[in-house]
Design a protein around this motif. Structure first.
Motif: not given
Lengths: 116, 114
Positions: A34, A36, A38, A41-44, A46, A49, A88, A90, A106-109, B40-43, B90, B102, B105-107, B110
């Motif tokens: 996948f 994704y 971002q 200030n939002q979610g991920l 898609l 895929k 960003e 992912f 996930f990758g690091q982004g 730097g660490m993704g999710l 998240f 798939e 995801f939520g918003p 923080r």
């Protein structure tokens, strides 16, 4: 076990230029992959895929990715960058099978900057 | 159809305080997940649930607890917050586990722990 590596934590392109975001995966069984996105200030959300139906996958907003088993890669591309693509990105991998819990790795982004 | 919602959006805690993050989905999904996102660490997966009344540990479960009393809700609790738990959290849900299904995801929430 599965893993994902995104090469380059930050990519900068000019508006109109090609976008290439790199993703390499490791999986001992056939993977599902996948991308994704971002936005700040939002979610991920898609983008696209890979589900083994086709190696070239088209997603939203003009993005596409090609699954290359021999290279264990799933790079994301877009022919012409737009300012709104700054975000960003992912890459993530999962598998499918009995007892699978659906965990995404996930990758690091990669942060994409688009310059005017 | 709201998808996945998270409450609250922002929170500041002092070290040692507790709080609960609420995730709700209206898609009748069986599977729900809590991730944390750090630069730097993704999710990284904290806990997940494969159905109502079930929970399981993910990659980084220490310091967190979860509950899934109703199919549509997945709660993440911090009993005694620590600065290392400062992060963006998240929640996600999916119809089936893995494969081509798939996650939605939520918003995000923080959280800052001082």
């Amino acid at each position: 076990a599965q893993s994902v590596t995104q090469l380059g934590s930050h990519v900068s392109v000019s508006e109109g230029a090609l976008v290439l975001l790199r993703c390499n995966y490791s999986s001992s069984v056939p993977p599902y992959l996948f991308w994704y996105v971002q936005y700040p200030n939002q979610g991920l959300q898609l983008l696209l895929k890979y589900t083994s139906a086709a190696t070239l996958v088209k997603g939203i907003n003009g993005f596409e990715a090609e699954f290359k088993k021999s290279e264990t890669s799933f790079h994301l591309t877009k022919p012409s960058a737009h300012m709104r693509d700054a975000a960003e990105y992912f890459c993530a991998v999962t598998i499918y099978g009995s007892g699978n819990t659906g965990k995404l790795i996930f990758g690091q982004g990669t942060t994409l900057q688009v310059k005017p | 159809n709201a998808g996945v919602t998270q409450t609250p959006k922002f929170r500041v805690l002092k070290t040692g305080q507790s709080m609960t993050l609420l995730c709700a989905q209206d898609m009748n999904h069986e599977y729900m997940y809590w991730y944390r996102q750090d630069p730097g660490m993704g999710l990284r997966l904290i806990h997940y649930s494969v159905g109502e009344g079930t929970t399981a540990k993910g990659e980084v479960p220490d310091g967190y607890n979860v509950s899934r009393l109703k199919k549509q809700n997945f709660l993440l609790g911090l009993e005694s917050a620590a600065p290392s738990q400062t992060s963006v959290y998240f929640c996600a849900s999916s119809y089936r586990a893995g494969g081509p299904y798939e996650q939605y995801f939520g918003p995000g929430t923080r959280l800052t722990v001082t």
